[in-house]
Structure formats: structure tokens, C-alpha cells
Design a protein around this motif. Sequence first.
Motif, short mmCIF file in Angstrom:
data_model
loop_
_atom_site.label_atom_id
_atom_site.label_comp_id
_atom_site.label_asym_id
_atom_site.label_seq_id
_atom_site.Cartn_x
_atom_site.Cartn_y
_atom_site.Cartn_z
N ASN A 17 0.85 -1.20 0.00
CA ASN A 17 0.00 0.00 0.00
C ASN A 17 0.88 1.25 0.00
O ASN A 17 1.41 1.65 1.03
CB ASN A 17 -0.92 0.02 1.22
N ARG A 18 1.03 1.83 -1.14
CA ARG A 18 1.79 3.07 -1.27
C ARG A 18 0.84 4.24 -1.11
O ARG A 18 -0.36 4.10 -1.26
CB ARG A 18 2.46 3.13 -2.64
N ASN A 19 1.41 5.43 -0.87
CA ASN A 19 0.53 6.59 -0.77
C ASN A 19 0.16 7.08 -2.17
O ASN A 19 0.80 6.73 -3.16
CB ASN A 19 1.16 7.69 0.09
N TYR A 20 -0.89 7.86 -2.22
CA TYR A 20 -1.43 8.30 -3.51
C TYR A 20 -0.42 9.10 -4.32
O TYR A 20 -0.33 8.93 -5.53
CB TYR A 20 -2.71 9.11 -3.31
N ALA A 21 0.36 9.93 -3.67
CA ALA A 21 1.33 10.76 -4.40
C ALA A 21 2.36 9.89 -5.11
O ALA A 21 2.71 10.14 -6.27
CB ALA A 21 2.01 11.73 -3.45
N SER A 22 2.85 8.85 -4.44
CA SER A 22 3.85 7.99 -5.08
C SER A 22 3.24 7.18 -6.22
O SER A 22 3.89 6.95 -7.24
CB SER A 22 4.52 7.07 -4.06
N ILE A 23 1.99 6.78 -6.07
CA ILE A 23 1.32 6.02 -7.12
C ILE A 23 1.09 6.89 -8.34
O ILE A 23 1.35 6.48 -9.47
CB ILE A 23 -0.02 5.45 -6.60
N LEU A 24 0.65 8.12 -8.10
CA LEU A 24 0.34 9.01 -9.22
C LEU A 24 1.57 9.62 -9.87
O LEU A 24 1.46 10.30 -10.89
CB LEU A 24 -0.63 10.10 -8.77
N SER A 25 2.73 9.35 -9.31
CA SER A 25 3.96 9.83 -9.95
C SER A 25 4.71 8.70 -10.67
O SER A 25 5.73 8.95 -11.31
CB SER A 25 4.87 10.49 -8.92
N MET A 26 4.19 7.48 -10.59
CA MET A 26 4.84 6.35 -11.27
C MET A 26 4.71 6.47 -12.78
O MET A 26 3.72 6.99 -13.29
CB MET A 26 4.16 5.03 -10.87
N GLU B 274 1.39 24.04 -21.94
CA GLU B 274 2.80 23.72 -21.73
C GLU B 274 2.97 22.48 -20.84
O GLU B 274 4.06 21.91 -20.74
CB GLU B 274 3.56 24.91 -21.12
N ASN B 275 1.89 22.02 -20.23
CA ASN B 275 1.91 20.86 -19.34
C ASN B 275 1.27 19.62 -19.99
O ASN B 275 0.91 18.68 -19.32
CB ASN B 275 1.17 21.21 -18.04
N LYS B 276 1.17 19.66 -21.33
CA LYS B 276 0.45 18.61 -22.06
C LYS B 276 0.99 17.21 -21.76
O LYS B 276 0.21 16.27 -21.58
CB LYS B 276 0.51 18.89 -23.57
N SER B 277 2.28 17.04 -21.69
CA SER B 277 2.87 15.73 -21.46
C SER B 277 2.47 15.17 -20.09
O SER B 277 2.07 14.00 -19.99
CB SER B 277 4.39 15.82 -21.56
N ASN B 278 2.57 15.99 -19.06
CA ASN B 278 2.17 15.55 -17.72
C ASN B 278 0.67 15.24 -17.66
O ASN B 278 0.25 14.28 -17.01
CB ASN B 278 2.50 16.61 -16.67
N TYR B 279 -0.11 16.05 -18.35
CA TYR B 279 -1.56 15.85 -18.43
C TYR B 279 -1.88 14.50 -19.08
O TYR B 279 -2.66 13.71 -18.55
CB TYR B 279 -2.18 17.01 -19.21
N GLU B 280 -1.24 14.21 -20.20
CA GLU B 280 -1.48 12.94 -20.90
C GLU B 280 -1.01 11.75 -20.07
O GLU B 280 -1.66 10.70 -20.05
CB GLU B 280 -0.80 12.96 -22.26
N ASP B 281 0.12 11.90 -19.38
CA ASP B 281 0.61 10.83 -18.51
C ASP B 281 -0.38 10.55 -17.38
O ASP B 281 -0.61 9.39 -17.02
CB ASP B 281 1.98 11.17 -17.93
N MET B 282 -0.96 11.59 -16.84
CA MET B 282 -1.93 11.41 -15.75
C MET B 282 -3.20 10.74 -16.27
O MET B 282 -3.80 9.92 -15.56
CB MET B 282 -2.25 12.75 -15.08
N ILE B 283 -3.60 11.06 -17.49
CA ILE B 283 -4.75 10.37 -18.10
C ILE B 283 -4.44 8.88 -18.21
O ILE B 283 -5.30 8.04 -17.89
CB ILE B 283 -5.08 10.97 -19.48
#
Length: 124
Positions: free
Chosen positions: A3-12, A76-85
Motif C-alpha cells: 500500500n503506497r501513498n497516492y502521491a507515489s502512485i500518481l507519480s509512477m 505547456e503541461n500537455k505531457s504531464n496531463y497525458e501521462d496522468m490520463i
Amino acid sequence: MDNRNYASILSMDTNELTEWLFDNFIENIPCSIETVEDLNNAGMLLSELTNKYTYVESMAIYAKNAVREEKRKGPENKSNYEDMIDRRDTLQEVARILNMQYQAVSRMITVKQEVNKELNMNLS
């Protein structure tokens, strides 16, 4: 279960996330339920799948919110946005798989119980 925290999961990385989810959440489903022990194990598996589904689904909610936050940061944040999708979609798909696994085990238990009822009726 890790069980990892949400921040670490969403940054993988998406591939790392997928591998982590499959390693820690997806179960091997039995092919059949033949014995009382199998039935007890299936009942425990249902409980485990419920907990895992709830955890992954809650992570997907956080990912949905993070997608919105990334989108608001602009083009300018398109790459991070697509990765989060991609992360959100991965979490949602794993939740769907867990739900399918739960339904399969539940159906197997129901079938086993119905067969046992029929056997008992035939013996009476």
C-alpha cells in the motif's frame, strides 16, 4: 499487498504502475470449487478482491482529480496531463478487472451452492 501513498502512485511511470498493480492486486482465480476448503478459500478471496477493488477505485478517484489539475496548468503541461490520463485509465481498467474477478468467483460459489442443493434434494 504494497500500500503506497497516492502521491507515489500518481507519480509512477505508466508501465511501472501497471506492473505494480498486476503484481499486487490481480489474483489467480480458481478454475473450479470442488471441496468445502475450496469454498472457504473462495469466500476469503471475495473479501480480498473487495478490499483490493476499493483501494484501486479510490486511487482512480485521486487520479481523476489529478488529471483535472494537470489540465488546468495549460498547454505547456500537455505531457504531464497525458501521462496522468494514462495513470487514471490504468487504475480504472485494473478496477474493472478486479470487479470481473469478483463476479467470476461469486458466480462459482453460487453454482457450487446450487449443485449442493440439488444433490441434497436427490438424496432426500
